[in-house]
Design a protein around this motif. Structure first.
Motif, PDB file in Angstrom:
ATOM      1  N   ILE A  65       0.952  -1.104   0.121  1.00  0.00           N
ATOM      2  CA  ILE A  65      -0.194   0.003  -0.062  1.00  0.00           C
ATOM      3  C   ILE A  65       0.781   1.294   0.115  1.00  0.00           C
ATOM      4  N   TRP A  66       0.375   2.155  -0.891  1.00  0.00           N
ATOM      5  CA  TRP A  66       1.324   3.357  -0.910  1.00  0.00           C
ATOM      6  C   TRP A  66       0.173   4.627  -1.156  1.00  0.00           C
ATOM      7  N   GLY A  67       1.171   5.634  -1.003  1.00  0.00           N
ATOM      8  CA  GLY A  67       0.486   7.132  -1.213  1.00  0.00           C
ATOM      9  C   GLY A  67       0.906   7.742  -2.677  1.00  0.00           C
ATOM     10  N   ARG A  68       0.130   8.347  -3.268  1.00  0.00           N
ATOM     11  CA  ARG A  68       0.704   9.165  -4.392  1.00  0.00           C
ATOM     12  C   ARG A  68       0.080  10.446  -4.459  1.00  0.00           C
ATOM     13  N   THR A  69       1.024  11.415  -4.942  1.00  0.00           N
ATOM     14  CA  THR A  69       0.860  12.788  -4.586  1.00  0.00           C
ATOM     15  C   THR A  69       0.911  13.442  -6.259  1.00  0.00           C
ATOM     16  N   GLY A  70       0.194  14.710  -6.105  1.00  0.00           N
ATOM     17  CA  GLY A  70       0.378  15.556  -7.380  1.00  0.00           C
ATOM     18  C   GLY A  70      -0.387  14.843  -8.527  1.00  0.00           C
ATOM     19  N   CYS A  71      -1.548  14.198  -8.320  1.00  0.00           N
ATOM     20  CA  CYS A  71      -2.223  13.387  -9.666  1.00  0.00           C
ATOM     21  C   CYS A  71      -3.233  14.288 -10.153  1.00  0.00           C
ATOM     22  N   SER A  72      -3.422  13.619 -11.369  1.00  0.00           N
ATOM     23  CA  SER A  72      -4.475  14.138 -12.142  1.00  0.00           C
ATOM     24  C   SER A  72      -5.073  13.051 -13.048  1.00  0.00           C
ATOM     25  N   ASN A  76     -12.240   8.494 -17.308  1.00  0.00           N
ATOM     26  CA  ASN A  76     -11.704   7.190 -17.327  1.00  0.00           C
ATOM     27  C   ASN A  76     -10.838   6.582 -16.301  1.00  0.00           C
ATOM     28  N   GLY A  77     -10.600   7.468 -15.399  1.00  0.00           N
ATOM     29  CA  GLY A  77      -9.378   6.965 -14.509  1.00  0.00           C
ATOM     30  C   GLY A  77      -7.945   6.754 -14.869  1.00  0.00           C
ATOM     31  N   ASN A  78      -7.651   7.398 -15.910  1.00  0.00           N
ATOM     32  CA  ASN A  78      -6.211   7.263 -16.393  1.00  0.00           C
ATOM     33  C   ASN A  78      -5.574   8.841 -16.167  1.00  0.00           C
ATOM     34  N   GLY A  79      -4.212   8.673 -15.814  1.00  0.00           N
ATOM     35  CA  GLY A  79      -3.929   9.934 -15.466  1.00  0.00           C
ATOM     36  C   GLY A  79      -2.238   9.588 -15.047  1.00  0.00           C
ATOM     37  N   LYS A  80      -1.900  10.574 -14.298  1.00  0.00           N
ATOM     38  CA  LYS A  80      -0.455  10.558 -14.098  1.00  0.00           C
ATOM     39  C   LYS A  80      -0.331  11.289 -12.533  1.00  0.00           C
ATOM     40  N   CYS A  81       0.820  10.766 -11.889  1.00  0.00           N
ATOM     41  CA  CYS A  81       0.874  11.427 -10.568  1.00  0.00           C
ATOM     42  C   CYS A  81       2.577  11.693 -10.394  1.00  0.00           C
ATOM     43  N   ASN A  82       2.894  12.763  -9.602  1.00  0.00           N
ATOM     44  CA  ASN A  82       4.439  13.053  -9.577  1.00  0.00           C
ATOM     45  C   ASN A  82       4.851  12.083  -8.618  1.00  0.00           C
ATOM     46  N   THR A  83       4.612  11.499  -7.700  1.00  0.00           N
ATOM     47  CA  THR A  83       5.032  10.276  -7.060  1.00  0.00           C
ATOM     48  C   THR A  83       4.295   9.159  -6.757  1.00  0.00           C
ATOM     49  N   GLY A  84       4.652   7.914  -7.107  1.00  0.00           N
ATOM     50  CA  GLY A  84       4.141   6.499  -6.692  1.00  0.00           C
ATOM     51  C   GLY A  84       3.245   6.281  -7.879  1.00  0.00           C
ATOM     52  N   ASP A  85       3.443   7.033  -9.174  1.00  0.00           N
ATOM     53  CA  ASP A  85       2.438   6.753 -10.197  1.00  0.00           C
ATOM     54  C   ASP A  85       2.175   5.191 -10.837  1.00  0.00           C
ATOM     55  N   THR A  92      -3.316  -1.294 -10.934  1.00  0.00           N
ATOM     56  CA  THR A  92      -3.099  -2.837 -11.147  1.00  0.00           C
ATOM     57  C   THR A  92      -1.739  -3.361 -11.021  1.00  0.00           C
ATOM     58  N   GLY A  93      -0.781  -2.515 -10.820  1.00  0.00           N
ATOM     59  CA  GLY A  93       0.601  -2.886 -10.658  1.00  0.00           C
ATOM     60  C   GLY A  93       1.064  -1.997  -9.402  1.00  0.00           C
ATOM     61  N   PHE A  94       2.332  -2.023  -9.426  1.00  0.00           N
ATOM     62  CA  PHE A  94       3.161  -1.341  -8.539  1.00  0.00           C
ATOM     63  C   PHE A  94       3.252   0.208  -8.934  1.00  0.00           C
ATOM     64  N   GLY A  95       3.636   1.311  -8.163  1.00  0.00           N
ATOM     65  CA  GLY A  95       3.786   2.550  -8.608  1.00  0.00           C
ATOM     66  C   GLY A  95       5.557   2.942  -8.822  1.00  0.00           C
ATOM     67  N   SER A  96       5.724   4.048  -9.224  1.00  0.00           N
ATOM     68  CA  SER A  96       6.949   4.423  -9.765  1.00  0.00           C
ATOM     69  C   SER A  96       7.573   5.006  -8.593  1.00  0.00           C
ATOM     70  N   GLY A 158       8.706  16.079  -5.649  1.00  0.00           N
ATOM     71  CA  GLY A 158       7.652  15.584  -4.607  1.00  0.00           C
ATOM     72  C   GLY A 158       8.263  14.640  -3.588  1.00  0.00           C
ATOM     73  N   GLY A 159       9.582  14.222  -3.692  1.00  0.00           N
ATOM     74  CA  GLY A 159      10.148  13.269  -3.007  1.00  0.00           C
ATOM     75  C   GLY A 159      11.599  12.997  -2.981  1.00  0.00           C
ATOM     76  N   CYS A 160      12.168  11.820  -2.270  1.00  0.00           N
ATOM     77  CA  CYS A 160      13.779  11.655  -2.177  1.00  0.00           C
ATOM     78  C   CYS A 160      13.851  10.167  -2.699  1.00  0.00           C
ATOM     79  N   LEU A 161      14.795  10.100  -3.748  1.00  0.00           N
ATOM     80  CA  LEU A 161      14.610   8.811  -4.279  1.00  0.00           C
ATOM     81  C   LEU A 161      15.794   7.947  -3.476  1.00  0.00           C
ATOM     82  N   ASN A 162      15.712   6.747  -3.511  1.00  0.00           N
ATOM     83  CA  ASN A 162      16.655   5.738  -2.661  1.00  0.00           C
ATOM     84  C   ASN A 162      17.814   5.756  -3.956  1.00  0.00           C
ATOM     85  N   PRO A 163      18.948   5.573  -3.352  1.00  0.00           N
ATOM     86  CA  PRO A 163      20.455   5.655  -4.162  1.00  0.00           C
ATOM     87  C   PRO A 163      20.056   4.665  -5.318  1.00  0.00           C
ATOM     88  N   CYS A 164      19.513   3.645  -5.111  1.00  0.00           N
ATOM     89  CA  CYS A 164      19.474   2.484  -6.249  1.00  0.00           C
ATOM     90  C   CYS A 164      19.095   2.919  -7.293  1.00  0.00           C
TER      91      CYS A 164
END
Length: 221
Positions: A65-72, A76-85, A92-96, A158-164
């Motif tokens: 479970i995760w949260g997404r921010t900056g979404c539009s 039809n429920g299609n779109g994009k988020c700044n984080t967790g997209d 239906t899959g994992f977020g970015s 909108g966030g802080c990436l892991n070094p990987c």
């Protein structure tokens, strides 16, 4: 059709499955809108103070479970988020990355649930992941503002990436199966000591509860 001799076994199996399922209550305590996501489970827009309830079957593993921010999203429920997209309102899959993750596997070894907060995909929102009932564990907490002093090399919208995600090397990604903490992972660990800061960060980051426990996931606790 099942024979009459099998009906008691089927009934017992269904009862076991139902009684070991888990309810997850996801609450947005942030001052801003968060588009909650779950795999399995889909997604839902949560304005400040709103909740979303998920019922997850016993035996479910590799879930998050995760949260997404900056979404539009469009009609039809299609779109994009700044984080967790994930490209859709109902994932239906994992977020970015970056996205703070509540990870879990239900009713596994010794009839235990295994759960954690992971920053291996980076950090976007403070989160607590705690049992609501049926377990004495205090749960996993990551309430710090990791974004505030994120190292410049890891900063993103909108966030802080892991070094990987940034360097893509064995040192940070543990691709070879053996790695240890780094200066970057310790930045995450110092702020959220109960969360995974790199892939092999198991000893202080994995929690268990008896199968059948219910859970609360809280954004901005």
């Amino acid at each position: 059709m099942a024979s009459s001799a099998l009906l008691p076994l089927l009934s017992a199996f269904l009862l076991f499955t139902l009684t070991n399922a888990a309810t997850f209550t996801v609450t947005n305590q942030c001052s801003y809108t968060v588009w909650a996501a779950a795999s399995p489970g889909g997604g839902k827009q949560l304005n400040s103070g709103q909740t979303w309830t998920l019922n997850v079957a016993a035996g479910t593993a590799g879930a998050r479970i995760w949260g997404r921010t900056g979404c539009s999203f469009d009609s039809n429920g299609n779109g994009k988020c700044n984080t967790g997209d994930c490209g859709k309102l109902a994932c239906t899959g994992f977020g970015s990355p970056p996205n703070t993750l509540a990870e879990f596997a239900l009713n596994q070894f010794s009839n235990l649930d295994f759960y954690d907060i992971s920053l291996v995909d980076g950090f976007n929102i403070p989160m607590n992941f705690v049992p609501a009932s049926g377990c004495s564990s205090a749960g996993a907490h990551c309430s710090a503002d990791v974004n505030a002093n994120c190292p410049s090399q890891l900063k993103t919208t909108g966030g802080c990436l892991n070094p990987c995600q940034v360097f893509k090397t064995d040192e940070y990604c543990c691709n070879s199966g053996s790695c240890g903490p780094t200066t970057y992972s310790m930045y995450f660990k110092n702020l959220c000591p109960q969360a995974y800061s790199y892939p092999k960060d198991d000893p202080t980051s994995t929690f268990t509860c008896p199968a059948g426990t219910n859970y609360n996931v809280v954004f901005c606790p």
